[in-house]
Design a protein around this motif. Structure first.
Motif, PDB file in Angstrom:
ATOM      1  N   LYS A  49      28.736  33.654 150.647  1.00 31.15           N
ATOM      2  CA  LYS A  49      28.043  33.396 149.378  1.00 31.15           C
ATOM      3  C   LYS A  49      28.893  33.853 148.191  1.00 31.15           C
ATOM      4  O   LYS A  49      28.943  33.191 147.154  1.00 31.15           O
ATOM      5  N   GLU A  50      29.577  34.978 148.376  1.00 29.07           N
ATOM      6  CA  GLU A  50      30.455  35.485 147.317  1.00 29.07           C
ATOM      7  C   GLU A  50      31.609  34.519 147.062  1.00 29.07           C
ATOM      8  O   GLU A  50      32.058  34.358 145.921  1.00 29.07           O
ATOM      9  N   CYS A  51      32.072  33.842 148.125  1.00 27.01           N
ATOM     10  CA  CYS A  51      33.138  32.848 147.960  1.00 27.01           C
ATOM     11  C   CYS A  51      32.666  31.694 147.077  1.00 27.01           C
ATOM     12  O   CYS A  51      33.430  31.183 146.243  1.00 27.01           O
ATOM     13  N   ALA A  52      31.409  31.274 147.261  1.00 23.24           N
ATOM     14  CA  ALA A  52      30.856  30.190 146.436  1.00 23.24           C
ATOM     15  C   ALA A  52      30.736  30.620 144.975  1.00 23.24           C
ATOM     16  O   ALA A  52      31.014  29.841 144.053  1.00 23.24           O
ATOM     17  N   VAL A  53      30.331  31.866 144.762  1.00 25.66           N
ATOM     18  CA  VAL A  53      30.233  32.404 143.401  1.00 25.66           C
ATOM     19  C   VAL A  53      31.614  32.446 142.754  1.00 25.66           C
ATOM     20  O   VAL A  53      31.789  32.110 141.571  1.00 25.66           O
ATOM     21  N   MET A  54      32.610  32.836 143.541  1.00 25.54           N
ATOM     22  CA  MET A  54      33.989  32.929 143.059  1.00 25.54           C
ATOM     23  C   MET A  54      34.513  31.565 142.598  1.00 25.54           C
ATOM     24  O   MET A  54      35.226  31.449 141.606  1.00 25.54           O
ATOM     25  N   GLN A  70      36.347  30.519 153.067  1.00 24.67           N
ATOM     26  CA  GLN A  70      35.585  31.210 154.119  1.00 24.67           C
ATOM     27  C   GLN A  70      36.522  31.897 155.118  1.00 24.67           C
ATOM     28  O   GLN A  70      36.255  33.010 155.562  1.00 24.67           O
ATOM     29  N   ALA A  71      37.624  31.214 155.462  1.00 29.79           N
ATOM     30  CA  ALA A  71      38.596  31.807 156.392  1.00 29.79           C
ATOM     31  C   ALA A  71      39.212  33.070 155.799  1.00 29.79           C
ATOM     32  O   ALA A  71      39.468  34.050 156.517  1.00 29.79           O
ATOM     33  N   SER A  72      39.441  33.077 154.477  1.00 28.60           N
ATOM     34  CA  SER A  72      39.966  34.274 153.819  1.00 28.60           C
ATOM     35  C   SER A  72      38.938  35.404 153.854  1.00 28.60           C
ATOM     36  O   SER A  72      39.302  36.580 154.028  1.00 28.60           O
ATOM     37  N   ALA A  73      37.658  35.054 153.686  1.00 34.66           N
ATOM     38  CA  ALA A  73      36.600  36.065 153.780  1.00 34.66           C
ATOM     39  C   ALA A  73      36.511  36.622 155.199  1.00 34.66           C
ATOM     40  O   ALA A  73      36.250  37.815 155.392  1.00 34.66           O
ATOM     41  N   GLU A  74      36.752  35.769 156.194  1.00 30.67           N
ATOM     42  CA  GLU A  74      36.721  36.218 157.590  1.00 30.67           C
ATOM     43  C   GLU A  74      37.825  37.229 157.856  1.00 30.67           C
ATOM     44  O   GLU A  74      37.648  38.159 158.649  1.00 30.67           O
ATOM     45  N   ARG A  75      38.964  37.032 157.215  1.00 34.06           N
ATOM     46  CA  ARG A  75      40.047  38.009 157.377  1.00 34.06           C
ATOM     47  C   ARG A  75      39.601  39.390 156.915  1.00 34.06           C
ATOM     48  O   ARG A  75      39.923  40.406 157.536  1.00 34.06           O
TER      49      ARG A  75
END
Length: 398
Positions: A49-54, A70-75
Motif C-alpha cells: 500500500k505504501e508503494c501505491a502511495v509513493m 512490490q518486488a523492491s518492498a519484498e526485498r
C-alpha cells in the motif's frame, strides 16, 4: 527455480534509463524500510500500500512498474524477516538489522512491465520509463519454457554491462547414474580439497594470481582526479578485472562440485563457518579466495539435481582424531602429517577426509566405521562398503 542469464545489448541512452530504474527501485526499497521503522509491526501488504502511495507522491516513482515496486518492498521485508529469524535462533554476533541501501545494482520485475519478442531473442520494457527494446545475448534458449513459467526477471548492472536474469519456475532433475562410490571431502588451503581416497585437487588461487594486475589497476584509479572521465574508465577496468576473478572462482566451484556429485553416490563434507574463519586476518584472503562456501552450496544443489546424498558434518576433531583407532593426536596447523601410536601414518588432510566420511555415514545411515573398521574402505574396497551401507539404509527404511 531455474535462472537463465542473458546480456542486454542496447544503446547508451537505454542503459542510462536502466540506471534510473535501478535508482528508483533502491528508493522504493529504502522508503518502505523507513515506513516499517516508523510503524513496526506492519505486514507486507501494508508495504504494498505504501508503494501505491509513493507512486502518487513522486511522479518518477510512478514510472516504475507496480510489480517492480512490490518486488523492491519484498526485498525490505525479507531483510526484516531475516533479522528476526537470526534473533530467534540466537545467532552469535550481529543479527543483520536491515540497513538502507546506497549502491543497489539491480531491479526486479514480476510478470508485467516487460515482454519477449516472438522469437524470444529480444526483451522490451513497457512501464513508464520506456527503456525500449534490448537484444538478448546468450547461448540458452527460452523457447523451452512457457511464458507463464517465467515468474520474474531481474536486471543486473555489472562492471562489463547489463544482464537480464529470467527466473523460471521449474525444478531441474537429471537422471541419476549409480557409481557405488562414496567419499569424504576435507577442504584446505594447500589443496582445494583432499578426499577419503587420498586424491587431491589443486587450489587455483585466482585472486593471488591476479593480485599484481589488480594492484596496478588500483594505483591507476588512485592517481586519477576525482570526478574525471579518466578515473571512471580506470574504475571500470578495475571492476572488470575483479569480475573476471569472481567468474573464474565460480566456474571452478561449479565444475568441481558437478564432478564430485556425478562420480559418487554419497558425499560427506564439512559444515564450515567461513564467516568466523575469515576473522583470522592472516588467512582471510586465502580463505575467501578458496570459496569453500560456494563449493558447498553447489555440492548441495547438484546433490538434489542428481538425487545423490550430500551431507555436511561438524568439523570438530576431524583433523585431530585418528581415522584408524579413534585416538586424539594433537597437531598444530603447521603439522601436515598424522602419526598415531597405532601405526597409522597419513597426510593430515587425508586423515581428516576419512573422519568426515565416517561422520557422514554415521549421521546418515547409523553405520559406524569404528565397528566396521576404518581401514575397510581400502581393505575391502568401495563396493563392499557401499553394499554394507545400502543394506543398513534398506533396513532402517523398511
Amino acid at each position: 527455480m531455474k535462472v537463465l542469464e542473458f546480456k542486454l545489448k542496447g544503446k547508451a541512452e537505454q542503459y542510462r534509463i536502466i540506471d534510473d530504474m535501478i535508482r528508483t527501485a533502491q528508493f522504493v526499497r529504502n522508503k518502505t524500510l523507513r515506513h516499517w521503522v516508523d510503524n513496526q509491526g506492519i505486514k507486507l501488504v501494508d508495504l504494498y500500500k505504501e508503494c501505491a502511495v509513493m507512486a502518487k507522491e513522486f511522479e518518477w516513482a510512478g514510472k516504475l512498474n507496480s510489480t517492480a515496486r512490490q518486488a523492491s518492498a519484498e526485498r525490505a521485508i525479507f531483510a526484516i524477516q531475516r533479522f528476526f529469524a537470526n534473533c530467534k535462533a540466537k545467532k552469535p554476533g550481529k543479527k543483520g538489522y536491515p540497513q538502507f541501501k546506497k549502491y543497489t545494482r539491480s531491479v526486479e520485475y514480476k510478470q508485467s512491465g516487460w515482454a519477449l519478442s516472438s522469437d524470444k531473442r529480444c526483451l522490451t520494457f513497457k512501464d513508464g520509463f520506456a527503456a525500449g527494446k534490448f537484444k538478448l545475448i546468450g547461448s540458452r534458449d527460452l523457447h523451452f519454457y512457457a511464458p507463464d513459467e517465467i515468474k520474474r526477471i531481474r536486471i543486473v548492472r555489472r562492471a562489463d554491462g547489463y544482464y537480464a536474469q529470467f527466473c523460471i519456475n521449474i525444478e531441474r532433475k537429471e537422471e541419476p547414474v549409480s557409481t557405488g562410490k562414496m567419499i569424504g571431502i576435507d577442504v584446505g588451503l594447500n589443496h582445494f580439497y583432499t578426499d577419503s581416497d587420498g586424491e587431491t585437487v589443486p587450489n587455483p588461487r585466482y585472486l593471488r594470481k591476479s593480485e599484481k594486475a589488480l594492484k596496478r589497476l588500483q594505483k591507476r584509479v588512485s592517481r586519477k582526479k576525482k570526478g574525471s572521465k579518466s578515473r571512471k574508465k580506470a574504475i571500470d577496468k578495475l571492476g572488470r578485472k575483479h569480475l573476471k576473478v569472481s567468474r573464474q572462482r565460480k566456474d571452478f566451484a561449479i565444475k568441481t562440485a558437478l564432478y564430485v556429485v556425478k562420480s559418487n553416490d554419497f558425499v560427506a563434507c564439512e559444515d564450515l563457518q567461513v564467516r568466523n574463519m575469515v576473522k583470522n586476518h592472516k588467512l582471510a584472503k586465502s580463505i575467501s579466495d578458496a570459496a569453500w562456501s560456494q563449493f558447498a552450496q553447489w555440492l548441495e544443489y547438484f546433490g538434489k539435481v542428481y538425487s545423490k546424498t550430500v551431507i555436511a558434518v561438524p568439523p570438530q576433531y576431524t583433523s585431530q582424531k585418528c581415522s584408524n583407532c579413534g585416538d586424539i593426536v594433537k597437531k598444530t596447523l603447521s603439522t601436515r602429517t598424522h602419526i598415531c601410536g597405532c601405526g597409522t601414518i597419513l597426510d593430515r588432510d587425508h586423515n581428516a577426509a576419512l573422519n568426515i566420511l565416517a561422520k557422514g555415514l554415521k549421521a546418515h545411515t547409523g553405520v559406524d566405521l569404528n565397528t566396521v573398521g576404518h581401514t575397510g574402505i581400502h581393505a575391502r574396497g568401495q563396493t563392499d562398503l557401499y553394499s554394507l551401507v545400502a543394506t543398513s539404509m534398506s533396513k532402517s527404511t523398511g
